[in-house]
Design a protein around this motif. Structure first.
Motif, short mmCIF file in Angstrom:
data_model
loop_
_atom_site.label_atom_id
_atom_site.label_comp_id
_atom_site.label_asym_id
_atom_site.label_seq_id
_atom_site.Cartn_x
_atom_site.Cartn_y
_atom_site.Cartn_z
N GLU A 1 0.85 -1.19 0.00
CA GLU A 1 0.00 0.00 0.00
C GLU A 1 0.89 1.25 0.00
N PRO A 2 0.55 2.27 -0.82
CA PRO A 2 1.43 3.45 -0.90
C PRO A 2 1.37 4.39 0.29
N GLU A 3 0.46 4.16 1.24
CA GLU A 3 0.37 5.04 2.39
C GLU A 3 0.04 4.25 3.65
N VAL A 4 0.43 4.82 4.80
CA VAL A 4 0.14 4.22 6.10
C VAL A 4 -1.28 4.60 6.51
N ALA A 5 -2.01 3.61 7.02
CA ALA A 5 -3.38 3.87 7.50
C ALA A 5 -3.32 4.74 8.75
N VAL A 6 -3.98 5.87 8.71
CA VAL A 6 -3.91 6.83 9.81
C VAL A 6 -4.54 6.26 11.08
N ALA A 7 -5.63 5.53 10.94
CA ALA A 7 -6.36 5.03 12.11
C ALA A 7 -5.55 4.01 12.90
N THR A 8 -4.80 3.16 12.21
CA THR A 8 -4.07 2.07 12.87
C THR A 8 -2.57 2.25 12.86
N ARG A 9 -2.07 3.24 12.11
CA ARG A 9 -0.62 3.47 11.95
C ARG A 9 0.08 2.22 11.46
N THR A 10 -0.54 1.54 10.51
CA THR A 10 0.04 0.33 9.93
C THR A 10 0.06 0.44 8.41
N LEU A 11 0.90 -0.38 7.80
CA LEU A 11 1.04 -0.43 6.34
C LEU A 11 0.56 -1.79 5.86
N GLN A 12 -0.37 -1.79 4.91
CA GLN A 12 -0.91 -3.05 4.42
C GLN A 12 -0.06 -3.60 3.28
N ILE A 13 0.16 -4.91 3.33
CA ILE A 13 1.03 -5.59 2.36
C ILE A 13 0.31 -6.83 1.86
N ARG A 14 0.60 -7.20 0.60
CA ARG A 14 -0.03 -8.39 0.03
C ARG A 14 1.03 -9.25 -0.67
N ALA A 15 0.96 -10.54 -0.40
CA ALA A 15 1.90 -11.50 -1.00
C ALA A 15 1.10 -12.58 -1.73
N LEU A 16 1.78 -13.29 -2.64
CA LEU A 16 1.12 -14.32 -3.45
C LEU A 16 1.79 -15.66 -3.18
N ALA A 17 0.96 -16.68 -2.89
CA ALA A 17 1.47 -18.02 -2.58
C ALA A 17 0.90 -19.04 -3.56
N ASP A 18 1.71 -20.04 -3.90
CA ASP A 18 1.23 -21.14 -4.74
C ASP A 18 0.39 -22.09 -3.88
N ASN A 19 -0.65 -22.63 -4.50
CA ASN A 19 -1.52 -23.58 -3.81
C ASN A 19 -1.84 -24.75 -4.74
N THR A 20 -0.79 -25.27 -5.34
CA THR A 20 -0.99 -26.34 -6.31
C THR A 20 -1.53 -27.62 -5.67
N ASP A 21 -1.22 -27.83 -4.39
CA ASP A 21 -1.73 -29.03 -3.73
C ASP A 21 -3.15 -28.84 -3.20
N GLY A 22 -3.66 -27.60 -3.25
CA GLY A 22 -5.04 -27.33 -2.84
C GLY A 22 -5.30 -27.47 -1.36
N LYS A 23 -4.28 -27.41 -0.51
CA LYS A 23 -4.48 -27.60 0.93
C LYS A 23 -4.70 -26.29 1.68
N LEU A 24 -4.56 -25.17 0.98
CA LEU A 24 -4.83 -23.88 1.59
C LEU A 24 -6.19 -23.39 1.13
N PHE A 25 -6.94 -22.77 2.05
CA PHE A 25 -8.30 -22.36 1.73
C PHE A 25 -8.46 -20.86 2.00
N PRO A 26 -9.12 -20.17 1.08
CA PRO A 26 -9.41 -18.75 1.31
C PRO A 26 -10.26 -18.56 2.56
N GLY A 27 -10.00 -17.47 3.27
CA GLY A 27 -10.77 -17.16 4.47
C GLY A 27 -10.10 -17.59 5.76
#
Length: 352
Positions: free
Chosen positions: A240-266
């Motif tokens: 994220e290009p800016e820090v959230a003012v309310a929480t003073r945190t920076l949001q980040i997103r990473a991408l993972a492979d799930n070829t074995d299908g053992k990880l579930f969204p949520g």
């Protein structure tokens, strides 16, 4: 009378002597007690000699796992469902037809529109020939040309509506449970099913603003999920290009492979984010740290006494914590009984 006076005198002398004795005796006991307290035996504690080490600075965080792509399938047109072409929980390919809405009326409208288009085309052709012979005006020729364009647009509109009766998968993924059956009258508000792409998953998490400059796109993180001992990894691809003012945190997103299908969204992810590697770092056991109102403190050994020292502590692991200031190599850090110690208390340290 003389005997009586003598008896009184002896009694007074006896009582006075007894009182004097008690005073002297109590004073002696108080002096002995004071000397005993002054020579109180030292408390035996454990300690370690501070040494520098290389510290892999890792930040422990919590995040959430999300599907790489996820949508709700809806029909763009209303009508009777005449065919469903997917199995619940199955994988589907991009462009695959998922369901078909009855289009008999639309096809009839298309045939009518095509007839009008053909007639308009013939009228436009004739108008062009007549214009060349100056048998009609330019205005009449333009009207015939406009009628043809309108008829063509109407045909294209109906063809577009017919194409919408076939609902296709916008991307490859796994489709969920369907909420309709063949013969259902469907409208754009009716949910058909959910489609998710789980071959790759997004890991979304936030870090405190003070670590914002230490995170870079392309860095690899490790994470675990509940119910599994396996360690997965993901690559940071967006910050994220800016820090959230309310929480003073920076949001980040990473991408993972799930070829074995053992990880579930949520699901939640326990993330270990590697920061910079610190050389000549001072790392101490967590049990040596005493939280106080103004920060954190520790006790070190100083000439047989406990010395209170304020420290600046930061990243911690399960058993240790990184010290930024307050301690130096060679200090003897007290690691046991610290909660009952006081500054300048006599101690006997057993170095481990």
């Amino acid at each position: 009378m003389k005997v009586k006076h003598l008896i009184y005198t002896l009694l007074i002398i006896t009582i006075g002597g007894f009182i004097t004795y008690r005073i002297i005796s109590n004073k002696g006991k108080n002096d002995d007690s004071k000397k005993f307290n002054d020579k109180k035996s030292p408390t035996t504690v454990n300690g370690i000699v501070i040494k520098t080490t290389t510290f892999d600075n890792n930040l422990a965080l919590s995040g959430s796992i999300e599907a790489n792509e996820q949508i709700e399938i809806h029909s763009e047109v209303s009508g009777i469902v005449e065919g469903i072409f997917f199995n619940e929980g199955a994988n589907v390919s991009k462009g695959q037809v998922l369901l078909k809405v009855n289009d008999i009326e639309l096809k009839a409208q298309l045939r009518q529109a095509i007839t009008r288009e053909e007639l308009a085309a013939e009228n436009a052709r004739r108008a062009k020939l007549l214009l060349q012979k100056e048998a009609i005006s330019q205005e009449e020729a333009d009207v015939a040309k406009a009628d043809l364009a309108s008829a063509q647009a109407q045909s294209q509109l109906i063809r577009a509506q017919i194409s919408k009766t076939s609902v296709r998968a916008p991307f490859s993924g796994k489709i969920g449970l369907r909420n309709i059956s063949p013969g259902t009258y469907i409208t754009p508000t009716v949910l058909v099913a959910k489609l998710v792409n789980t071959n790759k998953l997004k890991i979304t998490f936030s870090i405190p603003e003070k670590y914002a400059s230490e995170v870079k796109s392309g860095s690899v993180i490790d994470f675990k999920v509940s119910g599994s001992d396996k360690t997965y990894n993901a690559k940071i691809y967006a910050i994220e290009p800016e820090v959230a003012v309310a929480t003073r945190t920076l949001q980040i997103r990473a991408l993972a492979d799930n070829t074995d299908g053992k990880l579930f969204p949520g699901t939640f992810a326990d993330i270990k984010l590697p920061l910079n590697i610190i050389k000549d770092a001072i790392v101490v056991p967590s049990q040596a740290i005493i939280p106080i109102q103004d920060g954190k403190k520790v006790f070190i050994a100083n000439n047989g006494q406990a010395k209170e020292v304020m420290v600046d502590a930061t990243t911690r692991t399960d058993s240790s914590i990184l010290i930024l200031s307050g301690l130096k190599p060679g200090d003897t850090l007290i690691t046991s009984g610290v909660m009952s110690l006081k500054d300048e208390a006599p101690i006997k340290v057993q170095v481990k």
